[in-house]
Design a protein around this motif. Structure first.
Motif, mmCIF file in Angstrom:
data_model
loop_
_atom_site.group_PDB
_atom_site.id
_atom_site.type_symbol
_atom_site.label_atom_id
_atom_site.label_comp_id
_atom_site.label_asym_id
_atom_site.label_seq_id
_atom_site.Cartn_x
_atom_site.Cartn_y
_atom_site.Cartn_z
ATOM 1 N N ALA A 170 0.847 -1.208 0.000
ATOM 2 C CA ALA A 170 0.000 0.000 0.000
ATOM 3 C C ALA A 170 0.879 1.253 0.000
ATOM 4 C CB ALA A 170 -0.894 -0.002 1.229
ATOM 5 N N LEU A 171 0.417 2.249 -0.745
ATOM 6 C CA LEU A 171 1.203 3.476 -0.898
ATOM 7 C C LEU A 171 0.382 4.666 -0.434
ATOM 8 C CD1 LEU A 171 3.823 4.738 -2.263
ATOM 9 C CD2 LEU A 171 2.370 5.108 -4.268
ATOM 10 N N LEU A 172 1.000 5.536 0.347
ATOM 11 C CA LEU A 172 0.312 6.755 0.780
ATOM 12 C C LEU A 172 0.233 7.727 -0.385
ATOM 13 C CD1 LEU A 172 2.298 7.208 4.104
ATOM 14 C CD2 LEU A 172 -0.156 6.698 3.973
ATOM 15 N N SER A 173 -0.877 8.440 -0.491
ATOM 16 C CA SER A 173 -0.953 9.492 -1.511
ATOM 17 C C SER A 173 -0.149 10.694 -1.018
ATOM 18 C CB SER A 173 -2.410 9.904 -1.723
ATOM 19 O OG SER A 173 -2.886 10.544 -0.546
ATOM 20 N N LEU A 174 0.130 11.615 -1.929
ATOM 21 C CA LEU A 174 0.874 12.828 -1.538
ATOM 22 C C LEU A 174 0.102 13.577 -0.452
ATOM 23 C CD1 LEU A 174 3.227 14.764 -1.932
ATOM 24 C CD2 LEU A 174 1.970 15.823 -3.822
ATOM 25 N N GLU A 175 -1.223 13.634 -0.590
ATOM 26 C CA GLU A 175 -2.045 14.358 0.398
ATOM 27 C C GLU A 175 -1.926 13.686 1.772
ATOM 28 O OE1 GLU A 175 -3.229 13.312 -2.659
ATOM 29 O OE2 GLU A 175 -2.881 15.331 -3.463
ATOM 30 N N GLU A 176 -1.933 12.354 1.772
ATOM 31 C CA GLU A 176 -1.805 11.650 3.056
ATOM 32 C C GLU A 176 -0.423 11.887 3.667
ATOM 33 O OE1 GLU A 176 -4.715 7.751 2.459
ATOM 34 O OE2 GLU A 176 -2.838 7.828 1.377
ATOM 35 N N MET A 177 0.586 11.906 2.799
ATOM 36 C CA MET A 177 1.951 12.156 3.315
ATOM 37 C C MET A 177 2.019 13.547 3.937
ATOM 38 S SD MET A 177 4.113 10.549 0.132
ATOM 39 C CE MET A 177 5.783 10.688 0.727
ATOM 40 N N GLU A 178 1.407 14.506 3.244
ATOM 41 C CA GLU A 178 1.442 15.884 3.765
ATOM 42 C C GLU A 178 0.694 15.983 5.097
ATOM 43 O OE1 GLU A 178 2.094 18.286 -0.408
ATOM 44 O OE2 GLU A 178 0.051 17.894 0.242
ATOM 45 N N GLU A 179 -0.381 15.202 5.184
ATOM 46 C CA GLU A 179 -1.144 15.248 6.442
ATOM 47 C C GLU A 179 -0.351 14.602 7.587
ATOM 48 O OE1 GLU A 179 -5.308 14.344 5.943
ATOM 49 O OE2 GLU A 179 -5.628 14.359 8.114
ATOM 50 N N LEU A 200 8.802 1.996 -7.924
ATOM 51 C CA LEU A 200 8.169 1.125 -8.921
ATOM 52 C C LEU A 200 7.130 1.827 -9.803
ATOM 53 C CD1 LEU A 200 7.870 -2.317 -7.102
ATOM 54 C CD2 LEU A 200 9.391 -1.678 -8.961
ATOM 55 N N LYS A 201 6.813 3.075 -9.477
ATOM 56 C CA LYS A 201 5.882 3.802 -10.358
ATOM 57 C C LYS A 201 6.675 4.454 -11.473
ATOM 58 C CE LYS A 201 1.910 5.917 -8.634
ATOM 59 N NZ LYS A 201 1.250 6.931 -7.802
ATOM 60 N N ILE A 275 17.790 0.642 -13.964
ATOM 61 C CA ILE A 275 17.496 -0.367 -12.937
ATOM 62 C C ILE A 275 16.008 -0.333 -12.592
ATOM 63 C CG2 ILE A 275 17.981 -1.085 -10.556
ATOM 64 C CD1 ILE A 275 20.836 -0.317 -11.017
ATOM 65 N N PHE A 276 15.459 0.872 -12.471
ATOM 66 C CA PHE A 276 14.012 0.987 -12.203
ATOM 67 C C PHE A 276 13.215 0.310 -13.321
ATOM 68 C CE2 PHE A 276 14.585 5.222 -9.720
ATOM 69 C CZ PHE A 276 14.718 4.538 -8.528
ATOM 70 N N ALA A 277 13.615 0.566 -14.561
ATOM 71 C CA ALA A 277 12.857 0.003 -15.700
ATOM 72 C C ALA A 277 12.868 -1.523 -15.633
ATOM 73 C CB ALA A 277 13.447 0.495 -17.018
ATOM 74 N N ARG A 278 14.024 -2.092 -15.320
ATOM 75 C CA ARG A 278 14.115 -3.557 -15.209
ATOM 76 C C ARG A 278 13.201 -4.069 -14.090
ATOM 77 N NH1 ARG A 278 17.005 -6.825 -11.684
ATOM 78 N NH2 ARG A 278 17.643 -8.874 -12.477
ATOM 79 N N SER A 279 13.271 -3.410 -12.933
ATOM 80 C CA SER A 279 12.489 -3.875 -11.783
ATOM 81 C C SER A 279 10.998 -3.755 -12.060
ATOM 82 C CB SER A 279 12.838 -3.063 -10.531
ATOM 83 O OG SER A 279 14.186 -3.280 -10.211
ATOM 84 N N ARG A 280 10.606 -2.627 -12.661
ATOM 85 C CA ARG A 280 9.172 -2.438 -12.957
ATOM 86 C C ARG A 280 8.687 -3.529 -13.898
ATOM 87 N NH1 ARG A 280 10.403 3.878 -13.985
ATOM 88 N NH2 ARG A 280 10.484 4.465 -11.786
ATOM 89 N N SER A 281 9.495 -3.846 -14.882
ATOM 90 C CA SER A 281 9.034 -4.834 -15.849
ATOM 91 C C SER A 281 8.910 -6.215 -15.200
ATOM 92 C CB SER A 281 9.959 -4.774 -17.075
ATOM 93 O OG SER A 281 10.402 -6.013 -17.422
ATOM 94 N N ILE A 282 9.846 -6.583 -14.328
ATOM 95 C CA ILE A 282 9.758 -7.886 -13.646
ATOM 96 C C ILE A 282 8.512 -7.932 -12.752
ATOM 97 C CG2 ILE A 282 10.864 -9.340 -11.875
ATOM 98 C CD1 ILE A 282 13.586 -8.424 -13.041
ATOM 99 N N VAL A 283 8.331 -6.877 -11.958
ATOM 100 C CA VAL A 283 7.213 -6.890 -10.999
ATOM 101 C C VAL A 283 5.874 -6.871 -11.738
ATOM 102 C CG1 VAL A 283 6.079 -5.571 -9.151
ATOM 103 C CG2 VAL A 283 8.550 -5.902 -9.105
ATOM 104 N N ARG A 284 5.775 -6.067 -12.801
ATOM 105 C CA ARG A 284 4.483 -5.982 -13.514
ATOM 106 C C ARG A 284 4.096 -7.319 -14.151
ATOM 107 N NH1 ARG A 284 5.507 0.004 -15.849
ATOM 108 N NH2 ARG A 284 5.288 0.923 -13.778
#
Ligand SMILES: Cc1ncc(COP(=O)(O)O)c(C=O)c1O
Length: 380
Positions: A170-179, A200-201, A275-284
């Protein structure tokens, strides 16, 4: 100093090395790179690197950290300078250094559950009051920020959690992080965020390091960067006085990093995009397989949209989590991580990141569940 059994590390690592483990679906690191693969992926010259290694000075690494690496780490954030980076031994080293530097017995801390156990058990071991606030499974593992607001008071030293969350993703939204930052600010508390799974985004993922001057962020080479064996961890701290204390604490633990580790990881991080591109592709790819498996499944489900490398799978069977996973390993040779490691009963953590035999593993899990259901353990 007595401390709780570190359930995850002490159960999963031996199980992982056991001969019974034929299909490993328990881990959270994206498929590790070999040195050769790293150089192919980055386009850097392996020959030049080996030549540099030949002449490398094997004395202590730079006390403040290899400048090239600190620069590369700082570039992963928007508001971070190289001097804000403290290099330590692994993500565990980062979390331990932060907690031991910051937290005192007379404080209370807020631990957002499920959490990485260091953030819960180390404060408890020093006698600090730990106030747990749970993510809500049925709400997709969202956080009820009012509960956090009610839990803090003038004695709260820090709010500690992982984002993206381990094990749910689960990922916090920017608004939740700010709160959260605003809640911490209201009682002058620190935010301590383990961001091991950030990246991963496709778009830039906000970090607490960019958002709040009293944020301390930890991360490492292990998960998204596929280089756990280099044991490079880091702490981002923009507060100069606290940073000095972190360096002081690190001097008691490890003095400085390793020369090879820092050098090779600096090369890798200079190509973080690849490295991000590789990881994203494996996870997706793995996620699509698991999503298909989950669709309409009678006995298993998961609640969060995962931005991590794992799913937390809930099962409707009357078997405790550790027993369920021990049985799965014994009978089918499939290793997943039992949910009691995260104080989450009737669940297991399933890897989306390091799963060469994922489809075979899911088939074997179904066989096992079928056998348990036939033995009357089904709760539906
Ligand atoms: C949330 C979280 N933090 C820290 C760690 C430890 O990281 P490292 O392997 O870099 O010590 C892990 C590893 O499982 C983790 O999941």
């Amino acid at each position: 100093m007595k401390i709780d059994n570190f359930v995850l590390e002490n159960w999963l690592n031996p199980a992982c090395e056991s001969e019974k483990n034929k299909v490993y679906l328990g881990g959270s690191c994206v498929l590790p790179l070999t040195v050769e693969e790293l150089f192919e992926l980055t386009g850097e010259s392996l020959e030049d690197f080996l030549e540099e290694v030949k002449h490398m000075n094997l004395g202590y690494a730079n006390f403040a950290g290899t400048p090239r690496l600190r620069r590369a780490v700082a570039k992963l954030y928007r508001e971070v300078r190289p001097e804000d980076v403290v290099l330590v031994h692994g993500g565990t080293g980062a979390n331990n250094t932060v907690v031991m530097t910051l937290i005192e017995p007379s404080d209370n801390i807020i631990s957002i559950m499920p959490n990485y156990q260091q953030f819960d058990s180390i404060p408890k071991s020093i006698g600090t009051e730990v106030r747990q606030v749970d993510l809500k499974p049925e709400a997709g593992y969202r956080l009820d920020l009012n509960e956090v607001r009610q839990a803090v008071d003038s004695n709260t030293k820090a709010i500690l959690f992982t984002n993206p969350n381990n094990p749910t993703g689960a990922l916090l939204s920017l608004e939740e992080m700010e709160e959260i930052a605003e809640i911490a600010r209201s009682v002058d508390a620190w935010v301590v965020c383990d961001e091991m799974y950030r990246g991963l985004k496709d778009e830039y993922m906000p970090s607490f390091a960019d958002l709040y001057d009293k944020a301390i962020v930890t991360c490492s080479s292990s998960k998204i960067y596929s280089m756990a064996g280099t044991r490079v961890g880091w702490i981002i701290c923009r507060d100069e006085e606290l940073r000095r204390e972190l360096f002081n604490r690190r001097s008691y633990d490890s003095i400085c990093g390793g020369v090879f580790d820092e050098w090779i990881f600096a090369i890798a991080l200079e190509h973080a995009d690849k490295i991000f591109a590789r990881s994203r592709s494996i996870v997706r790819k793995n996620k699509a397989i698991v999503d298909q498996w989950l669709k309409g499944h009678k006995y298993v489900h998961q609640y969060a949209e995962s931005y991590g490398t794992t799913y937390l799978i809930h099962y409707d069977l009357d078997v405790d989590a550790e027993k369920f996973c021990d049985g799965l390993l014994d009978k089918k040779g499939v290793l997943v991580c039992h949910g009691d490691c995260f104080y989450m009963p009737h669940t297991f953590r399933l890897s989306l990141s390091h799963a060469e035999k994922l489809e075979e593993g899911l088939r074997l899990i179904d066989e096992y569940i079928g056998e348990l259901a036939a033995a009357g353990k089904g709760m539906k």
